[in-house]
Design an enzyme around this catalytic site. Structure first.
Site, mmCIF file in Angstrom:
data_model
loop_
_atom_site.group_PDB
_atom_site.id
_atom_site.type_symbol
_atom_site.label_atom_id
_atom_site.label_comp_id
_atom_site.label_asym_id
_atom_site.label_seq_id
_atom_site.Cartn_x
_atom_site.Cartn_y
_atom_site.Cartn_z
ATOM 1 N N ASP A 1 6.617 -30.114 8.651
ATOM 2 C CA ASP A 1 5.939 -28.843 8.367
ATOM 3 C C ASP A 1 4.420 -28.925 8.448
ATOM 4 O O ASP A 1 3.797 -29.889 8.026
ATOM 5 C CB ASP A 1 6.337 -28.269 7.010
ATOM 6 C CG ASP A 1 5.819 -26.849 6.855
ATOM 7 O OD1 ASP A 1 6.057 -26.045 7.762
ATOM 8 O OD2 ASP A 1 5.129 -26.565 5.864
ATOM 9 N N ASP B 1 6.529 -20.962 0.993
ATOM 10 C CA ASP B 1 5.459 -21.642 1.736
ATOM 11 C C ASP B 1 4.146 -21.580 0.947
ATOM 12 O O ASP B 1 3.072 -21.372 1.524
ATOM 13 C CB ASP B 1 5.279 -21.054 3.152
ATOM 14 C CG ASP B 1 4.505 -22.001 4.068
ATOM 15 O OD1 ASP B 1 4.217 -23.150 3.657
ATOM 16 O OD2 ASP B 1 4.184 -21.591 5.198
HETATM 17 O O1 DOR Z 1 0.359 -21.231 6.330
HETATM 18 C C1 DOR Z 1 0.665 -22.398 6.375
HETATM 19 N N1 DOR Z 1 0.106 -23.307 5.546
HETATM 20 N N2 DOR Z 1 1.567 -22.771 7.259
HETATM 21 C C2 DOR Z 1 1.861 -24.049 7.468
HETATM 22 O O2 DOR Z 1 2.675 -24.315 8.300
HETATM 23 C C3 DOR Z 1 1.158 -25.111 6.725
HETATM 24 C C4 DOR Z 1 0.655 -24.614 5.448
HETATM 25 C C5 DOR Z 1 -0.343 -25.527 4.812
HETATM 26 O O3 DOR Z 1 -0.055 -26.716 4.664
HETATM 27 O O4 DOR Z 1 -1.404 -25.064 4.390
HETATM 28 ZN ZN ZN Z 2 5.156 -24.406 8.252
HETATM 29 ZN ZN ZN Z 3 4.630 -24.906 4.888
#
Ligand code: DOR
Ligand code: ZN
Ligand code: ZN
Length: 433
Positions: free
Chosen positions: A159, A312
């Site tokens: 991710d 997320d």
């Molecule tokens: O919005 C996001 N923030 N998408 C991601 O894939 C990573 C995450 C982050 O680690 O800040």
């Molecule tokens: Zn992500």
């Molecule tokens: Zn993420």
């Protein structure tokens, strides 16, 4: 301490129970859930019992957030395991899956153990770490997946990005399949995204910011589904944001592929049209999409094609998010606002019943990850979330316990409040006015 949760509205998707009743908790487990046990408290009458009045509130199996960023080690100024899990508990989550894009990355058995050690000390909720797919998340060399699983990893994910080398990814899927864990996929074609910082469309043009097309996500969703079909691994698609992702998941399920998808609250609550200007609190990856995409995500959740709501949760420093959309990092906080946003944007407009909400936030995530929870039958762990769907208030970023205040929902009026979060029979969060 025993608990006697009185007169709440039980929503227990695993056992198809939707009724007003009492729940008794003893030795960290559900002792009984039954029709108004009030006349027959048995062991639950003495000093050793805390009575929780749940009248007018829903009593649900504890929520599991399959997707958070706790930032420790390496980015403690953004969040720590302590602050991030406290935020999650406030949001009704009894368990979280921290993603591996820490510094160093959570990419080996030692790092998994380190995260679990810190969590053992600092977290009141379950922490199920996710290991990286490749060393240092560089996309070049596979990690020791079996070793990480032995150390306690519950899934693998790259991710923050996709593994662009399909052969390497396929090999990792085979290892994950052998180890019996899911692969959680962030779907973003690195070669297609370019300098994109928000959804490609009218808003990006208006603001003069490079766009991210739907295909950036969709081509990797398609690839990953095909690789899952070939390897037989359990594939979980992170933060699905496009209508074609929903269509592909629906089709893949019909084909018998072992795939699930999550939708984040921001993606079902906001369209790109609601971005007021160059404000990086509206910047996340994948980005806020068109109203057609948002409608498809809501429909996908409603029909159960999309099985999970995950946040997320991506805290960042205030200075970082003061930058322009083109320059700020991707990500917004989500742990403390997810439940209310789901009530407000999914339950109230009729996309989900209260029971379905409990299923998408608890029972399904637990099943996808293969961990206990999501079930309030007698004998099950007493991981419980007590919340209502009526309290009205405005989200206030200054009330967040997360270190991150980067939310686009500051000032937004919502319904639904978490009152108690209970883990193994212990109250780990309690709302106080
Ligand atoms: O919005 C996001 N923030 N998408 C991601 O894939 C990573 C995450 C982050 O680690 O800040
Ligand atoms: Zn992500
Ligand atoms: Zn993420």
């Amino acid at each position: 301490m025993n608990l006697w949760i009185k007169g709440g509205h039980l929503l227990d998707p695993a056992n198809n129970r939707d009724e007003i009743c009492d729940i008794l908790v003893k030795d960290g487990k559900v002792a009984a859930a039954g029709s108004l046990l009030s006349d027959n408290p048995g062991d639950f009458s003495g000093e050793n019992t805390r009575i929780i009045d749940a009248a007018g509130k829903y009593v649900m199996p504890g929520f599991l957030d399959l997707h958070v960023h706790l930032r420790e080690p390496g980015f403690e100024y953004k969040e720590t395991i302590k602050t991030g899990t406290a935020a999650a508990a406030k949001g009704g989550f009894t368990a979280v899956c921290p993603m591996p894009n820490t510094k160093p990355a959570t990419d080996c058995p030692e790092m998994i153990r380190k995260v679990l050690d810190i969590a053992g000390r600092d977290s009141k909720i379950h922490v199920y770490p996710v290991g990286a797919v490749t060393k240092e998340q560089e996309g070049k060399e596979m990690t020791d997946i079996a070793g990480m699983v032995k150390a306690g990893a519950k899934a693998i994910s790259e991710d923050g990005k996709s593994v662009m080398d399909a052969e390497l990814y396929r090999n990792a899927m085979k290892e994950a399949k052998k180890a019996g864990i899911p692969v959680m996929a962030h779907c973003e074609d690195k070669n297609l995204v370019g300098a994109g910082a928000m959804n490609a469309g009218a808003k990006a043009e208006e603001l003069g910011i490079p766009g991210i097309t739907n295909a950036v996500e969709d081509v990797i969703v398609a690839r990953d589904i095909l690789l899952a079909k070939e390897t037989g691994v359990k594939l979980h698609l992170c933060h699905c944001s496009t209508k074609d992702s929903v269509t592909m998941v629906e089709l893949a399920k019909k084909e018998g592929v072992n795939v699930s998808g999550e939708v984040c609250p921001h993606h079902f609550s906001l369209t790109e049209q609601e971005i007021p200007g160059d404000d990086a609190n509206y910047k996340m990856n994948p980005p806020l999409r068109s109203s057609a995409d948002v409608e498809a995500l809501r429909r996908g959740l409603s029909e159960g094609i999309m099985e999970a709501i995950s946040t997320d949760h991506a805290p960042h420093g205030e200075d970082e998010k003061k930058k322009s959309i083109a320059e700020a990092p991707f990500g917004i906080v989500g742990s403390e606002t997810a439940y209310a946003l789901a009530v407000t944007y999914l339950v109230k407009p009729g996309y989900l019943t209260p029971m379905q909400l409990a299923e998408r936030m608890s029972t399904n995530p637990c099943r996808i990850l293969g961990v206990p929870g999501g079930n309030l039958a007698a004998g099950m762990p007493a991981d419980i979330t007590i919340a209502d769907m009526d309290s009205e208030y405005a989200i206030d970023k200054n009330n967040l316990v997360s270190k991150g205040k980067n939310t686009p929902f500051h000032g937004v009026k919502v319904q639904g409040r978490v009152y108690f979060t209970i883990v193994g029979g212990e109250v780990v969060y309690e709302y106080k006015e």
